[in-house]
Design an enzyme around this catalytic site. Sequence first.
Site, PDB file in Angstrom:
ATOM      1  N   ASP A 136      36.016  45.755  39.703  1.00 17.55           N
ATOM      2  CA  ASP A 136      37.619  44.975  39.422  1.00 17.55           C
ATOM      3  C   ASP A 136      37.274  43.675  38.607  1.00 17.55           C
ATOM      4  OD1 ASP A 136      38.873  47.170  40.658  1.00 17.55           O
ATOM      5  OD2 ASP A 136      40.221  45.253  42.026  1.00 17.55           O
ATOM      6  N   HIS A 177      33.148  43.588  42.705  1.00 17.29           N
ATOM      7  CA  HIS A 177      33.696  43.231  41.965  1.00 17.29           C
ATOM      8  C   HIS A 177      31.946  42.910  41.026  1.00 17.29           C
ATOM      9  CE1 HIS A 177      36.553  42.921  44.660  1.00 17.29           C
ATOM     10  NE2 HIS A 177      37.691  42.375  44.049  1.00 17.29           N
TER      11      HIS A 177
END
Length: 244
Positions: free
Chosen positions: A55, A201
Amino acid sequence: MPPALRHATATVLAPLAAVGAAHIVPAATWLPVVRRRLPRLAGLGDPAHVALTFDDGPDPESTPRFLDALDALGVRATFFVLGDGVVRHPAVVRETFRRGHELAVHGWSHDRPWRPAPADDVRSLLRAAGAVLEATGRRPRWYRPPYGILTGGRWAAARTAGLRPVLWSVWGRDWTARATPASVRTAVTAGLHGGETVLLHDTDRMSAPGSWRATLEALPGMVDDCRTAGLSIGPLAEHAVRGV
């Protein structure tokens, strides 16, 4: 309160309460409930496969390092990108796509839905999906809302934009300043089962500065753990997300 006034007040407040519930209730469903009641939303899929997702990118400093690491491991993943980052760093998005990874939508910006704004939700998701399409030539399929907060408005907007909402079932807790390669690896693989969707991430844009380095260093061990367990690892497109 006179009966007539009480009735009139109830008539006005009932629709407002319904709107508020539609906005808040979906956001209150979290991982344990989502996994049990909405396996499709949690990204539960092929029991012999693990979906790897990242993300908050694209990030011109960190994302290319993840692409190199994934190439070395022979792994492809799904990158949930922010639309405002796509328009600033389209070359990173194009390179991610060129290397065989899947691009998905994480919204236009990493904002919280403080109040219902259905028209804004639609506009921002259409804009973000359009940015991904322009950069890659391929229409994105998946949508993961920032912070995992999937309100009623964002759910409806995703449908309007032709996107399928999906959250995650396992995360690396890699956004904190205390994250280490060992902690990220343990958070992901301790008790890991096939069919999971993993959230990581590839940038510190919304995380502690430099936290992405722990994730990057944890990747080889995580992939090795999956393969040792007899699980393949790849993008959501190969995950056969199940459920309703």
